[in-house]
Design a protein around this motif. Structure first.
Motif, PDB file in Angstrom:
ATOM      1  N   MET A  43       0.839  -1.205   0.000  1.00  0.00           N
ATOM      2  CA  MET A  43       0.000   0.000   0.000  1.00  0.00           C
ATOM      3  C   MET A  43       0.873   1.254   0.000  1.00  0.00           C
ATOM      4  N   LYS A  44       1.954   1.218   0.752  1.00  0.00           N
ATOM      5  CA  LYS A  44       2.860   2.355   0.813  1.00  0.00           C
ATOM      6  C   LYS A  44       3.513   2.588  -0.553  1.00  0.00           C
ATOM      7  N   SER A  45       3.939   1.506  -1.205  1.00  0.00           N
ATOM      8  CA  SER A  45       4.550   1.600  -2.525  1.00  0.00           C
ATOM      9  C   SER A  45       3.534   2.101  -3.555  1.00  0.00           C
ATOM     10  N   MET A  46       2.307   1.577  -3.482  1.00  0.00           N
ATOM     11  CA  MET A  46       1.276   2.002  -4.423  1.00  0.00           C
ATOM     12  C   MET A  46       0.975   3.488  -4.258  1.00  0.00           C
ATOM     13  N   ASN A  47       0.926   3.951  -3.021  1.00  0.00           N
ATOM     14  CA  ASN A  47       0.663   5.363  -2.759  1.00  0.00           C
ATOM     15  C   ASN A  47       1.779   6.228  -3.347  1.00  0.00           C
ATOM     16  N   ARG A  48       3.023   5.774  -3.227  1.00  0.00           N
ATOM     17  CA  ARG A  48       4.151   6.510  -3.770  1.00  0.00           C
ATOM     18  C   ARG A  48       4.077   6.550  -5.303  1.00  0.00           C
ATOM     19  N   HIS A  49       3.741   5.426  -5.924  1.00  0.00           N
ATOM     20  CA  HIS A  49       3.656   5.377  -7.378  1.00  0.00           C
ATOM     21  C   HIS A  49       2.467   6.182  -7.897  1.00  0.00           C
ATOM     22  N   MET A  50       1.363   6.162  -7.189  1.00  0.00           N
ATOM     23  CA  MET A  50       0.198   6.941  -7.614  1.00  0.00           C
ATOM     24  C   MET A  50       0.474   8.431  -7.496  1.00  0.00           C
ATOM     25  N   GLY A  51       1.342   8.823  -6.599  1.00  0.00           N
ATOM     26  CA  GLY A  51       1.715  10.228  -6.475  1.00  0.00           C
ATOM     27  C   GLY A  51       2.510  10.718  -7.671  1.00  0.00           C
ATOM     28  N   LYS A  52       3.206   9.803  -8.355  1.00  0.00           N
ATOM     29  CA  LYS A  52       4.007  10.178  -9.519  1.00  0.00           C
ATOM     30  C   LYS A  52       3.180  10.302 -10.789  1.00  0.00           C
ATOM     31  N   VAL A  53       1.955   9.808 -10.785  1.00  0.00           N
ATOM     32  CA  VAL A  53       1.125   9.819 -11.984  1.00  0.00           C
ATOM     33  C   VAL A  53       0.631  11.237 -12.254  1.00  0.00           C
ATOM     34  N   ASP A  54       0.752  11.664 -13.515  1.00  0.00           N
ATOM     35  CA  ASP A  54       0.280  12.985 -13.924  1.00  0.00           C
ATOM     36  C   ASP A  54      -1.076  12.799 -14.598  1.00  0.00           C
ATOM     37  N   PHE A  55      -2.124  13.321 -14.004  1.00  0.00           N
ATOM     38  CA  PHE A  55      -3.464  13.127 -14.514  1.00  0.00           C
ATOM     39  C   PHE A  55      -3.886  14.218 -15.504  1.00  0.00           C
ATOM     40  N   LYS A  56      -3.051  15.196 -15.754  1.00  0.00           N
ATOM     41  CA  LYS A  56      -3.408  16.273 -16.671  1.00  0.00           C
ATOM     42  C   LYS A  56      -3.282  15.761 -18.106  1.00  0.00           C
ATOM     43  N   GLU A  57      -4.327  15.975 -18.895  1.00  0.00           N
ATOM     44  CA  GLU A  57      -4.299  15.556 -20.289  1.00  0.00           C
ATOM     45  C   GLU A  57      -3.642  16.639 -21.127  1.00  0.00           C
ATOM     46  N   THR A  58      -2.855  16.222 -22.098  1.00  0.00           N
ATOM     47  CA  THR A  58      -2.251  17.195 -23.002  1.00  0.00           C
ATOM     48  C   THR A  58      -3.290  17.569 -24.058  1.00  0.00           C
ATOM     49  N   PRO A  59      -3.404  18.843 -24.400  1.00  0.00           N
ATOM     50  CA  PRO A  59      -4.407  19.241 -25.395  1.00  0.00           C
ATOM     51  C   PRO A  59      -4.050  18.691 -26.767  1.00  0.00           C
ATOM     52  N   ALA A  60      -5.070  18.348 -27.530  1.00  0.00           N
ATOM     53  CA  ALA A  60      -4.863  17.842 -28.887  1.00  0.00           C
ATOM     54  C   ALA A  60      -4.356  18.969 -29.767  1.00  0.00           C
ATOM     55  N   ASP A  61      -3.488  18.642 -30.725  1.00  0.00           N
ATOM     56  CA  ASP A  61      -2.946  19.644 -31.640  1.00  0.00           C
ATOM     57  C   ASP A  61      -4.048  20.079 -32.602  1.00  0.00           C
ATOM     58  N   VAL A  62      -4.452  21.338 -32.527  1.00  0.00           N
ATOM     59  CA  VAL A  62      -5.577  21.844 -33.316  1.00  0.00           C
ATOM     60  C   VAL A  62      -5.175  22.065 -34.772  1.00  0.00           C
ATOM     61  N   THR A  63      -3.913  22.362 -35.073  1.00  0.00           N
ATOM     62  CA  THR A  63      -3.496  22.683 -36.435  1.00  0.00           C
ATOM     63  C   THR A  63      -3.483  21.469 -37.346  1.00  0.00           C
ATOM     64  N   GLU A  64      -3.405  20.283 -36.812  1.00  0.00           N
ATOM     65  CA  GLU A  64      -3.327  19.080 -37.637  1.00  0.00           C
ATOM     66  C   GLU A  64      -4.732  18.589 -37.969  1.00  0.00           C
ATOM     67  N   PRO A  65      -5.088  18.494 -39.270  1.00  0.00           N
ATOM     68  CA  PRO A  65      -6.437  18.022 -39.624  1.00  0.00           C
ATOM     69  C   PRO A  65      -6.566  16.527 -39.358  1.00  0.00           C
ATOM     70  N   THR A  66      -7.791  16.108 -39.100  1.00  0.00           N
ATOM     71  CA  THR A  66      -8.022  14.686 -38.862  1.00  0.00           C
ATOM     72  C   THR A  66      -7.929  13.951 -40.180  1.00  0.00           C
ATOM     73  N   LYS A  67      -7.336  12.808 -40.165  1.00  0.00           N
ATOM     74  CA  LYS A  67      -7.118  12.023 -41.373  1.00  0.00           C
ATOM     75  C   LYS A  67      -8.125  10.891 -41.435  1.00  0.00           C
ATOM     76  N   ALA A  68      -8.549  10.558 -42.671  1.00  0.00           N
ATOM     77  CA  ALA A  68      -9.432   9.413 -42.881  1.00  0.00           C
ATOM     78  C   ALA A  68      -8.608   8.148 -42.745  1.00  0.00           C
ATOM     79  N   PRO A  69      -9.205   7.053 -42.279  1.00  0.00           N
ATOM     80  CA  PRO A  69      -8.439   5.803 -42.165  1.00  0.00           C
ATOM     81  C   PRO A  69      -7.955   5.326 -43.528  1.00  0.00           C
ATOM     82  N   ALA A  70      -6.795   4.738 -43.565  1.00  0.00           N
ATOM     83  CA  ALA A  70      -6.222   4.264 -44.824  1.00  0.00           C
ATOM     84  C   ALA A  70      -7.050   3.126 -45.384  1.00  0.00           C
ATOM     85  N   GLY A  71      -7.336   3.199 -46.691  1.00  0.00           N
ATOM     86  CA  GLY A  71      -8.077   2.137 -47.355  1.00  0.00           C
ATOM     87  C   GLY A  71      -9.579   2.233 -47.183  1.00  0.00           C
TER      88      GLY A  71
END
Length: 75
Positions: A43-71
């Motif tokens: 439990m102590k180890s899990m608490n330490r590892h969970m403290g290292k997790v970054d829950f902030k999501e990186t924003p999606a790159d707006v300048t890149e257009p979405t691509k259609a799947p290949a084929g």
């Protein structure tokens, strides 16, 4: 119920116990204590590892257009 009555009723029950009955004893206590320590350390180890997790999501790159799947169809 008075304490003396409780004692006089419990003494015959104690005589009925089998003296050859297997009980966990010291080994059972040691195993339980080791398992409890292991869980505490996990439990102590899990608490330490969970403290290292970054829950902030990186924003999606707006300048890149979405691509259609290949084929896939391009209708």
């Amino acid at each position: 119920m008075y304490a003396t009555q409780a004692v006089t009723q419990l003494v015959p029950l104690a005589k009925e116990l089998d003296e050859n009955k297997v009980t966990p004893g010291v080994l059972g206590f040691i195993v339980f204590a080791v398992m409890a320590c292991a869980v505490w350390l996990l439990m102590k180890s899990m608490n330490r590892h969970m403290g290292k997790v970054d829950f902030k999501e990186t924003p999606a790159d707006v300048t890149e257009p979405t691509k259609a799947p290949a084929g896939g169809p391009t209708t």
